[in-house]
Scaffold this active site. Sequence first.
Site, PDB file in Angstrom:
ATOM      1  N   LYS A   1       0.907  -1.259   0.032  1.00  0.00           N
ATOM      2  CA  LYS A   1       0.065   0.084  -0.055  1.00  0.00           C
ATOM      3  C   LYS A   1       0.781   1.211  -0.090  1.00  0.00           C
ATOM      4  O   LYS A   1       0.551   2.341  -0.674  1.00  0.00           O
ATOM      5  CB  LYS A   1      -0.845   0.193   1.358  1.00  0.00           C
ATOM      6  CG  LYS A   1      -2.094  -1.057   1.434  1.00  0.00           C
ATOM      7  CD  LYS A   1      -3.039  -0.445   2.301  1.00  0.00           C
ATOM      8  CE  LYS A   1      -2.363  -0.567   3.494  1.00  0.00           C
ATOM      9  NZ  LYS A   1      -2.103  -1.716   4.192  1.00  0.00           N
TER      10      LYS A   1
ATOM     11  N   ARG B   1      -9.936   0.735   7.900  1.00  0.00           N
ATOM     12  CA  ARG B   1      -9.573  -0.423   8.408  1.00  0.00           C
ATOM     13  C   ARG B   1     -10.760  -1.283   8.869  1.00  0.00           C
ATOM     14  O   ARG B   1     -10.635  -2.342   8.950  1.00  0.00           O
ATOM     15  CB  ARG B   1      -8.264  -0.477   9.352  1.00  0.00           C
ATOM     16  CG  ARG B   1      -7.026  -0.534   8.510  1.00  0.00           C
ATOM     17  CD  ARG B   1      -6.262  -0.927   9.549  1.00  0.00           C
ATOM     18  NE  ARG B   1      -4.699  -1.351   9.427  1.00  0.00           N
ATOM     19  CZ  ARG B   1      -3.670  -0.509   9.020  1.00  0.00           C
ATOM     20  NH1 ARG B   1      -3.627   0.622   8.598  1.00  0.00           N
ATOM     21  NH2 ARG B   1      -2.695  -1.191   8.869  1.00  0.00           N
TER      22      ARG B   1
ATOM     23  N   ARG C   1      11.111  -6.620   5.546  1.00  0.00           N
ATOM     24  CA  ARG C   1      11.177  -5.264   5.255  1.00  0.00           C
ATOM     25  C   ARG C   1      11.940  -4.491   6.301  1.00  0.00           C
ATOM     26  O   ARG C   1      12.196  -4.756   7.243  1.00  0.00           O
ATOM     27  CB  ARG C   1       9.867  -4.951   5.557  1.00  0.00           C
ATOM     28  CG  ARG C   1       9.572  -3.416   5.029  1.00  0.00           C
ATOM     29  CD  ARG C   1       8.026  -3.164   4.940  1.00  0.00           C
ATOM     30  NE  ARG C   1       7.222  -3.171   5.903  1.00  0.00           N
ATOM     31  CZ  ARG C   1       5.863  -2.785   6.055  1.00  0.00           C
ATOM     32  NH1 ARG C   1       5.429  -2.409   4.912  1.00  0.00           N
ATOM     33  NH2 ARG C   1       5.220  -2.725   7.291  1.00  0.00           N
TER      34      ARG C   1
ATOM     35  N   ARG D   1      11.007  -2.140  11.401  1.00  0.00           N
ATOM     36  CA  ARG D   1       9.854  -1.468  12.212  1.00  0.00           C
ATOM     37  C   ARG D   1       9.327  -2.493  13.343  1.00  0.00           C
ATOM     38  O   ARG D   1       9.519  -3.532  13.286  1.00  0.00           O
ATOM     39  CB  ARG D   1       8.476  -1.540  11.338  1.00  0.00           C
ATOM     40  CG  ARG D   1       8.283  -0.164  10.536  1.00  0.00           C
ATOM     41  CD  ARG D   1       7.079  -0.146   9.686  1.00  0.00           C
ATOM     42  NE  ARG D   1       6.139  -0.511  10.196  1.00  0.00           N
ATOM     43  CZ  ARG D   1       4.693  -0.400   9.296  1.00  0.00           C
ATOM     44  NH1 ARG D   1       4.776   0.064   8.541  1.00  0.00           N
ATOM     45  NH2 ARG D   1       3.457  -0.964   9.902  1.00  0.00           N
TER      46      ARG D   1
ATOM     47  N   ARG E   1      -1.347  -8.891  13.255  1.00  0.00           N
ATOM     48  CA  ARG E   1      -1.768  -7.968  12.431  1.00  0.00           C
ATOM     49  C   ARG E   1      -2.557  -8.717  11.243  1.00  0.00           C
ATOM     50  O   ARG E   1      -3.414  -7.981  10.845  1.00  0.00           O
ATOM     51  CB  ARG E   1      -0.424  -7.027  11.595  1.00  0.00           C
ATOM     52  CG  ARG E   1       0.101  -6.205  12.489  1.00  0.00           C
ATOM     53  CD  ARG E   1       1.413  -5.500  12.362  1.00  0.00           C
ATOM     54  NE  ARG E   1       1.317  -4.771  11.369  1.00  0.00           N
ATOM     55  CZ  ARG E   1       2.345  -4.586  10.490  1.00  0.00           C
ATOM     56  NH1 ARG E   1       3.645  -5.075  10.444  1.00  0.00           N
ATOM     57  NH2 ARG E   1       2.227  -3.611   9.387  1.00  0.00           N
TER      58      ARG E   1
HETATM   59  P1  AMP Z   1       0.329   0.518   8.540  1.00  0.00           P
HETATM   60  O1  AMP Z   1       1.720   1.657   8.439  1.00  0.00           O
HETATM   61  O2  AMP Z   1      -0.851   1.208   7.869  1.00  0.00           O
HETATM   62  O3  AMP Z   1       0.695  -0.839   8.672  1.00  0.00           O
HETATM   63  O4  AMP Z   1      -0.122   1.055  10.224  1.00  0.00           O
HETATM   64  C1  AMP Z   1       0.596   0.618  11.379  1.00  0.00           C
HETATM   65  C2  AMP Z   1      -0.453   0.582  12.603  1.00  0.00           C
HETATM   66  O5  AMP Z   1      -0.823   1.774  12.797  1.00  0.00           O
HETATM   67  C3  AMP Z   1      -1.545  -0.390  12.666  1.00  0.00           C
HETATM   68  O6  AMP Z   1      -0.959  -1.768  13.161  1.00  0.00           O
HETATM   69  C4  AMP Z   1      -2.384   0.305  13.849  1.00  0.00           C
HETATM   70  O7  AMP Z   1      -1.839  -0.017  14.973  1.00  0.00           O
HETATM   71  C5  AMP Z   1      -2.230   1.689  13.432  1.00  0.00           C
HETATM   72  N1  AMP Z   1      -3.370   2.136  12.406  1.00  0.00           N
HETATM   73  C6  AMP Z   1      -2.905   2.652  11.205  1.00  0.00           C
HETATM   74  N2  AMP Z   1      -4.271   2.920  10.480  1.00  0.00           N
HETATM   75  C7  AMP Z   1      -5.061   2.465  11.274  1.00  0.00           C
HETATM   76  C8  AMP Z   1      -6.634   2.718  11.326  1.00  0.00           C
HETATM   77  N3  AMP Z   1      -7.099   3.138  10.141  1.00  0.00           N
HETATM   78  N4  AMP Z   1      -7.361   2.045  12.281  1.00  0.00           N
HETATM   79  C9  AMP Z   1      -6.733   1.756  13.393  1.00  0.00           C
HETATM   80  N5  AMP Z   1      -5.441   1.478  13.702  1.00  0.00           N
HETATM   81  C10 AMP Z   1      -4.419   1.871  12.642  1.00  0.00           C
END
Ligand code: AMP
Length: 215
Positions: free
Chosen positions: A13, A86, A125, A158, A169
Site C-alpha cells: 500500500k 480499516r 522489510r 519496524r 496484524r
Molecule cells: P500501517 O503502517 O498502515 O501498517 O499501520 C501501522 C499501525 O498503525 C497499525 O497496525 C495500527 O496499529 C495503526 N493504524 C493505522 N491505520 C489505522 C486505522 N485506520 N485504524 C486503526 N489503527 C490504525
Amino acid sequence: MNLILLGAPGSGKGTQAKALSQRLKTTHLSTGDVFREEIAKKTALGAKVQGYVTSGKLVPDAVVTEVVTAKLAALPGSFLLDGFPRTVEQAISLDAYLKKSGKKLDRVVYLALSEDEVVKRLTARRNCASCGELYNVVSKPPKHAQFCDKCGGKLVQRQDDTEETVKKRLMVFRDLTEPLIAFYKANENVFEADASGVAQDITELIANELGVPAR
Ligand code: AMP
C-alpha cells in the site's frame, strides 16, 4: 480523484500510494505514517496510540477517524487514503464525513496478496531511519548491508514487523478489514489488483485502470 487503497499489511500500500499520488498529483495520507511520526515526536496523540501500533492492534475507531477527518478538512485538493479505513465502522464514519463536506470517493483499489507472501515480505522489510527509503532483505537488498543506498542512513526494522506481531496484524486484518472489503465491493467501484508482482508493474496496472496517462 479521491481514492482509497486497501490491502493487508505488506501488500505494498505504502509503495503504491507514493507512486500513484505523485502521478495523480493528489495528497497521500497514511494513518500508519501519521501515528509513527506522532510517536517519534512524543506528542499526546503519539502516547495515546503507541501501545496499539507497536503491538499490532488497531487504534480505536474514534481516535483514527478524528485524525483523518481533521486532515481531510484541511486539504484543499484530492486525497489518496492509505491504511484508512480499516474497519466497517471507520468506512461508515468516512462516508458520513464526505457527504457532510460535499466530497466524494471516486474509486477503491484493493491490493490482493496471499498471507504467506505477506509474512515473507514484512519480516524481510527494512527502511532507512533517515530518508524512509524502503528495502527488502530478500527482493530489494541494499548494496551495503544495513545502510541506505540513497543517503547512507542506517536501515531499521519496524517494531511491528517481527514475525509474532505480523501474525497478530494479519489476524486483525482477517477479522476487521476483510469485512470492509466486502462492504466496499457492495457499495463502491472496487478495482482488485494482484499485488504479488513487481511494484512498478502494479503501479502501471492501477494507473491504467484509473485512466492516468502513461509516462
Ligand atoms: P500501517 O503502517 O498502515 O501498517 O499501520 C501501522 C499501525 O498503525 C497499525 O497496525 C495500527 O496499529 C495503526 N493504524 C493505522 N491505520 C489505522 C486505522 N485506520 N485504524 C486503526 N489503527 C490504525
